[in-house]
Design a protein around this motif. Structure first.
Motif, PDB file in Angstrom:
ATOM      1  N   MET A  24      29.353  43.778  49.016  1.00  0.00           N
ATOM      2  CA  MET A  24      30.448  44.000  47.800  1.00  0.00           C
ATOM      3  C   MET A  24      31.819  43.837  48.525  1.00  0.00           C
ATOM      4  O   MET A  24      32.685  43.110  48.026  1.00  0.00           O
ATOM      5  CB  MET A  24      30.331  45.198  46.977  1.00  0.00           C
TER       6      MET A  24
ATOM      7  N   SER B 155      32.345  40.303  49.970  1.00  0.00           N
ATOM      8  CA  SER B 155      32.552  39.099  49.167  1.00  0.00           C
ATOM      9  C   SER B 155      34.166  39.429  48.361  1.00  0.00           C
ATOM     10  O   SER B 155      34.537  38.379  48.073  1.00  0.00           O
ATOM     11  CB  SER B 155      31.124  39.245  48.270  1.00  0.00           C
ATOM     12  N   SER B 156      34.519  40.673  48.278  1.00  0.00           N
ATOM     13  CA  SER B 156      35.852  40.883  47.738  1.00  0.00           C
ATOM     14  C   SER B 156      36.775  40.228  48.761  1.00  0.00           C
ATOM     15  O   SER B 156      37.598  39.665  48.259  1.00  0.00           O
ATOM     16  CB  SER B 156      35.915  42.457  47.406  1.00  0.00           C
TER      17      SER B 156
ATOM     18  N   ASN C 180      36.754  36.500  48.396  1.00  0.00           N
ATOM     19  CA  ASN C 180      37.322  36.079  47.322  1.00  0.00           C
ATOM     20  C   ASN C 180      38.759  36.434  47.213  1.00  0.00           C
ATOM     21  O   ASN C 180      39.708  35.322  46.642  1.00  0.00           O
ATOM     22  CB  ASN C 180      36.822  37.067  46.044  1.00  0.00           C
ATOM     23  N   ASP C 181      39.315  37.407  47.855  1.00  0.00           N
ATOM     24  CA  ASP C 181      40.610  37.658  48.045  1.00  0.00           C
ATOM     25  C   ASP C 181      41.178  36.640  48.916  1.00  0.00           C
ATOM     26  O   ASP C 181      42.368  36.165  48.561  1.00  0.00           O
ATOM     27  CB  ASP C 181      41.094  39.009  48.384  1.00  0.00           C
TER      28      ASP C 181
ATOM     29  N   ARG D  57      41.252  32.964  47.097  1.00  0.00           N
ATOM     30  CA  ARG D  57      42.471  33.080  45.961  1.00  0.00           C
ATOM     31  C   ARG D  57      44.011  33.047  46.580  1.00  0.00           C
ATOM     32  O   ARG D  57      44.668  32.218  46.048  1.00  0.00           O
ATOM     33  CB  ARG D  57      42.251  34.640  45.231  1.00  0.00           C
TER      34      ARG D  57
ATOM     35  N   PRO E 274      33.532  40.159  43.006  1.00  0.00           N
ATOM     36  CA  PRO E 274      34.234  41.083  43.311  1.00  0.00           C
ATOM     37  C   PRO E 274      35.708  40.867  43.893  1.00  0.00           C
ATOM     38  O   PRO E 274      35.960  39.956  44.458  1.00  0.00           O
ATOM     39  CB  PRO E 274      33.652  41.983  44.683  1.00  0.00           C
ATOM     40  N   ALA E 275      36.700  41.680  43.583  1.00  0.00           N
ATOM     41  CA  ALA E 275      38.081  41.529  43.997  1.00  0.00           C
ATOM     42  C   ALA E 275      38.842  42.817  44.349  1.00  0.00           C
ATOM     43  O   ALA E 275      38.275  43.881  43.671  1.00  0.00           O
ATOM     44  CB  ALA E 275      38.978  40.869  42.736  1.00  0.00           C
ATOM     45  N   SER E 276      39.748  42.891  45.449  1.00  0.00           N
ATOM     46  CA  SER E 276      40.206  44.124  45.449  1.00  0.00           C
ATOM     47  C   SER E 276      41.703  44.146  45.721  1.00  0.00           C
ATOM     48  O   SER E 276      42.218  43.000  45.833  1.00  0.00           O
ATOM     49  CB  SER E 276      39.624  44.698  46.856  1.00  0.00           C
ATOM     50  N   ALA E 277      42.248  44.998  45.837  1.00  0.00           N
ATOM     51  CA  ALA E 277      43.643  45.276  46.035  1.00  0.00           C
ATOM     52  C   ALA E 277      43.978  46.654  46.698  1.00  0.00           C
ATOM     53  O   ALA E 277      43.355  47.548  46.304  1.00  0.00           O
ATOM     54  CB  ALA E 277      44.705  45.220  44.928  1.00  0.00           C
TER      55      ALA E 277
ATOM     56  N   LYS F 293      42.365  51.818  47.562  1.00  0.00           N
ATOM     57  CA  LYS F 293      41.773  50.686  47.501  1.00  0.00           C
ATOM     58  C   LYS F 293      41.216  50.677  46.192  1.00  0.00           C
ATOM     59  O   LYS F 293      40.343  51.398  45.696  1.00  0.00           O
ATOM     60  CB  LYS F 293      40.505  50.523  48.500  1.00  0.00           C
TER      61      LYS F 293
ATOM     62  N   LEU G 272      38.764  48.308  43.798  1.00  0.00           N
ATOM     63  CA  LEU G 272      37.729  47.261  43.938  1.00  0.00           C
ATOM     64  C   LEU G 272      37.002  46.916  42.731  1.00  0.00           C
ATOM     65  O   LEU G 272      36.595  47.897  42.058  1.00  0.00           O
ATOM     66  CB  LEU G 272      36.866  47.555  45.001  1.00  0.00           C
TER      67      LEU G 272
ATOM     68  N   ASP H 137      33.919  45.358  41.051  1.00  0.00           N
ATOM     69  CA  ASP H 137      32.708  44.913  41.316  1.00  0.00           C
ATOM     70  C   ASP H 137      32.170  43.720  40.757  1.00  0.00           C
ATOM     71  O   ASP H 137      32.892  43.332  39.566  1.00  0.00           O
ATOM     72  CB  ASP H 137      31.630  46.116  41.498  1.00  0.00           C
TER      73      ASP H 137
ATOM     74  N   HIS I 166      36.236  50.456  40.912  1.00  0.00           N
ATOM     75  CA  HIS I 166      35.861  51.649  41.936  1.00  0.00           C
ATOM     76  C   HIS I 166      37.304  51.843  42.667  1.00  0.00           C
ATOM     77  O   HIS I 166      37.899  50.899  42.978  1.00  0.00           O
ATOM     78  CB  HIS I 166      34.753  51.285  42.848  1.00  0.00           C
TER      79      HIS I 166
END
Lengths: 223, 633
Positions: A66, A69-70, A73-74, A77, B414-417, B470, B472, B474, B480
């Motif tokens: 997870m 893969s995030s 993707n980040d 992008r 999934p993407a995060s910041a 963080k 995230l 999912d 999360h």
């Protein structure tokens, strides 16, 4: 660099190590990016890192997948978009980007602060005239009037701004070439010069973008 | 092995379905009544038993106060969100409900939250699947509208847990549909999925590329669907009745339910006929009749279906595409059977939509495809990978009540910041973060997702702590949050207060509450397992009869075995664990000598140079052999 996403012995996903987005794909820190190659790499890595492939794995591996893969993707992008890519690189180079987002504008409005926004010199005249026209449009709207000539005039301005917005992207590409040449061998001094030029250009471009947005909103609300 | 069987579930507003991959093709699993669709209707019968699906439909009319439909509209919603729904739908909130609490719906004397009611539907689907496989089913992929927010997704996941299902993935409905479409077509290109269902509308634009299904943009309206069309027709009928007969039936649950049934039939008929006659016998003995032409119908529904246009335009814009870039438009959802809807889609995308797929089933079929992918894949799903996006931007509230967007809509998940926080006063130990979802600039216009309270920040001068938070999202589209104070390296404690939805403790307690149902599930599972064990033993006995050992038994022994065999055959398909168990044990006991003889012959064959395998002793019916059970462990 890329090899570190997986175990070299068993090929399974590994916990992410902190790397920048360029390194994640194994790319040099250059601004000209082959977006076709980037997309292929993205798909290939997705096929190996995506959580769908670890649905039956132990929870530790699920977590790594997870996170990896995030990160993928980040990174994708950010790198596939020319502006985001440039901004990201500038940030990596230690530049604090001026916050020109709409959120910042709203925030300034809500708190009553005046948002510092420098009008790019080459736009001064245009912006001045446009602001007068927008003000006139607002007055007319208040009075319940509607001047098609004025709306047409503002529409023309909008088109010219949009053309400018596009032209700035081409200008930026010119700086990319300069930057990429300097990455390996350039003197610190030269790099800083190009960096500052890109930063200035991005700020101008954001300014034009916000103008276009304001004009669009004004036109939409008056028709 | 069979425990790993993962089913795909479409938990719909109007109908729900369960499907799985049979070999290379996804198929829907029918219910006991033979129907593929399980109406998403839940009722409490006179014996306080929960009734679901077709069997529950009659209660909508007979005892509307003990039945509920379209519960999906209330998933993950708060009291203040549903004022409009309450005007149009006969949802009865529990009387002691407080604002800020999770909704509870009254069914007779009991009150249930929307996830619990959805869990009843899921439980029924689970049962249908178990009956079909004759084996327990505990893992599922469940679909949700693409435009569902975090709270609605969480509520769906909770429903799965309450129903005793491990929800391996929530998949967006239009995306699931594209999987079923892509499995069939195996073509690269840009596909738009227009999903107009009973209660929700979604539009998703995907890029299909060598098995990768990459969602580029999605948009929608989680409160727009066939229900809205039904409500328009109901309103007209009620107005007519009041006008003609001076009779206001809008508060009469039974009458409204009767009218609803009739207008739904009329709506469906109008997709194929130019005009229909509504003829409703009202519960008070009156009769309502009216003719509706398709033209009138189309005029009436125009405002409803026009509401799908803006989301489509926005999705195209977000994808950076024009209608002519779309290679195919796939129609999903029952409402796309309406010719006027098809015409609208054709006009918007400038091409005839693809209508080969059954719009009611394609989402469930796609969920089954995703289930197989998660289960390790099959030949058909090889190379298939879904890359979905988050439909709504994620933001945090900053000074001045403004939303600062940190993950933009249509970001691949999934993407995060990562955000950094600090303290305002010396020694401050807590920092509050308000997380929002939505596109608007002001926090009050966005959907409040949760309030996170970072605790246990080591005492420092104001501005000194550097707390890394963080965020995230999912692969299910669920958020999360984790936090770490960087100077001390201490993992910060986070207390989450979901704005809408159940806390973990509440879900746990509902799982306990549902224990009654779980007991029933356990009982069914025992029956299924015992039935399977019986099958294995009987098959083994059949083999034993062909072996030389059989000839060594006395005729009495043979007779006794045949009697026991017959007894087991009689009960093996009955819904009674104890008697199946008893018959199995008796047969096991009775075949003990046969097993011994077979073993002997196997050993002597081995001595004669044959392998044990050739002597075929592995299948011998031996007392307490574990063959059948192994499947379920």
């Amino acid at each position: 660099m890329r090899a570190s996403h997986f175990c070299s012995a068993c090929g399974k996903v590994q916990p992410p190590v902190p790397v920048d987005y360029f390194s994640f794909f194994g790319f040099p820190r250059k601004l000209n990016v082959d977006t076709g190659l980037l997309e292929r790499e993205f798909y290939e890595l997705s096929r190996k890192l995506h959580p769908d492939l670890y649905a039956r794995a132990e929870s530790r591996e699920q977590e790594w997948s997870m996170e990896q893969s995030s990160l993928l993707n980040d990174a994708y992008r950010t790198l596939k978009d020319p502006i985001k890519r440039t901004e990201y690189l500038l940030r990596l180079e230690g530049v604090e980007l001026e916050e020109q987002s709409k959120a910042a504008t709203e925030k300034a409005r809500a708190t009553g602060e005046v948002k510092k926004q420098v009008v790019p010199p080459d736009l001064l005249e245009e912006v001045f005239e446009l602001n007068m026209q927008l003000e006139e449009l607002r007055m007319q709207k208040k009075a319940g009037e509607n001047d098609p000539m004025l709306i047409q005039e503002i529409g023309k301005q909008k088109m010219s701004l949009e053309a400018k917005y596009e032209a700035l992207l081409n200008e930026l590409r010119g700086y990319w070439d300069q930057w990429d040449k300097l990455v390996d061998s350039g003197a610190e001094e030269d790099r800083r010069k190009v960096r500052d030029k890109m930063l200035d250009l991005l700020n101008r471009r954001n300014y034009v973008r916000n103008l276009v947005r304001d004009v669009t909103e004004a036109l939409e609300s008056s028709t | 092995m069979s425990n790993d069987r993962i089913v795909g579930i479409d938990l719909g507003t109007t109908n729900s379905l369960v499907a799985f991959m049979q070999g290379e093709n996804p198929v829907v699993i029918p219910g006991e009544d033979g129907s593929n669709l399980v109406p998403s209707v839940v009722a409490l019968d006179e014996h306080h038993q929960i009734i679901v699906g077709n069997a529950a439909r009659k209660y909508l009319i007979e005892t509307p106060e003990r039945s509920v439909y379209s519960i999906k509209r209330l998933m993950g919603r708060g009291m203040e969100d549903i004022q409009e729904e309450l005007k149009l739908f006969p949802f009865r909130l529990a009387e002691d409900m407080q604002v800020g609490e999770v909704l509870r719906i009254q069914l007779g004397h009991q009150a249930f939250t929307p996830p619990e009611i959805s869990a009843f539907i899921l439980r029924q689907l689970k049962r249908n699947a178990e009956r079909f496989f004759n084996a327990p089913v505990v893992k599922a992929v469940i679909t949700v509208p693409a435009y569902f927010n975090d709270a609605q997704r969480q509520a769906t996941k909770d429903a799965g847990r309450i129903a005793g299902l491990e929800v391996l993935r929530l998949v967006n409905e239009p995306t699931a549909a594209s999987l079923a479409y892509g499995l069939d077509k195996k073509q690269n290109g840009i596909v738009a999925v227009y999903d107009f269902g009973g209660g929700t509308f979604d539009i998703s634009i995907l890029k299909l590329h060598d098995g990768i299904f990459e969602v580029i943009a999605t948009n929608g309206d989680t409160h727009l669907g066939g229900d809205d069309i039904d409500n328009l027709l109901i309103r007209i009928a009620l107005d007519d009745i009041r006008g003609d007969m001076g009779n206001d039936l809008s508060r009469n649950g039974e009458a409204v339910a009767t009218i609803r049934q009739a207008v739904i039939e009329a709506k469906i008929a109008l997709s194929t006929q130019p005009a229909i006659k509504l003829d409703v016998e009202l519960p008070d003995g009156g009769r309502y009749q009216r003719e509706i032409t398709r033209e009138q119908f189309e005029q009436l529904i125009q405002p409803v279906i026009d509401r799908t246009v803006a989301p489509c335009k926005q999705a195209l814009k977000d994808a950076g595409l024009k209608p002519e870039h779309i290679d195919e438009v796939v129609l999903v959802g029952g409402s796309t059977r309406i010719p006027k809807v098809r015409a609208l889609v054709e006009e918007m995308f400038k091409r005839k939509p693809h209508t080969d797929l059954n719009p009611d089933e394609v989402v469930a079929l796609g969920a089954a495809v995703q289930a197989t992918i998660l289960g390790g894949g099959s030949e058909a799903t090889q190379n298939m990978l879904l890359l979905d996006v988050t439909p709504l931007s994620l933001g945090i509230e900053v000074a001045g009540g403004v939303t600062d967007k940190i993950i933009l809509r249509n970001s691949t998940i999934p993407a995060s910041a990562t955000q950094y926080y600090t303290t305002q006063i010396d020694g401050q130990a807590n920092v509050a973060i308000h997380v929002l979802q939505g596109e608007r600039e002001l926090a009050t216009d966005c959907r409040s997702l949760a309030r996170f309270d970072l605790r246990g920040i080591p005492p420092m001068t104001a501005g000194m702590p550097r707390i890394e938070v963080k965020f995230l999202i999912d692969a299910n589209g669920i958020l999360h949050v984790s936090a770490r104070e960087q100077r001390s390296g201490k993992e910060a404690e986070i207390e989450v207060q979901p704005s809408y939805g159940l806390t973990d403790e509440q879900v746990e307690s509902m799982i306990l509450d549902s224990f009654d149902y779980a007991e029933e599930d356990f009982r069914r599972r025992q029956v299924i397992e015992a039935g399977n064990e019986a099958g294995t033993i009987l098959a083994a006995l059949e083999k034993g009869k062909q072996s030389p050992a059989w000839g060594k038994l006395t005729s009495d022994e043979k007779k006794k075995i045949s009697k026991l065999e017959k007894a087991l055959n009689e009960v093996r398909n009955e819904d009674d664990y104890a008697s199946i168990r008893k018959a199995i044990d008796a047969l096991n006991q009775g075949t003990m000598r046969l097993a011994e003889l077979m073993m002997d012959s196997a050993v002597s064959s081995a001595l004669k140079g044959k392998t044990m395998d050739e002597a075929d002793m592995g299948e011998a019916p031996m007392a307490g052999h574990p063959v059948a059970k192994a499947d379920f462990e």
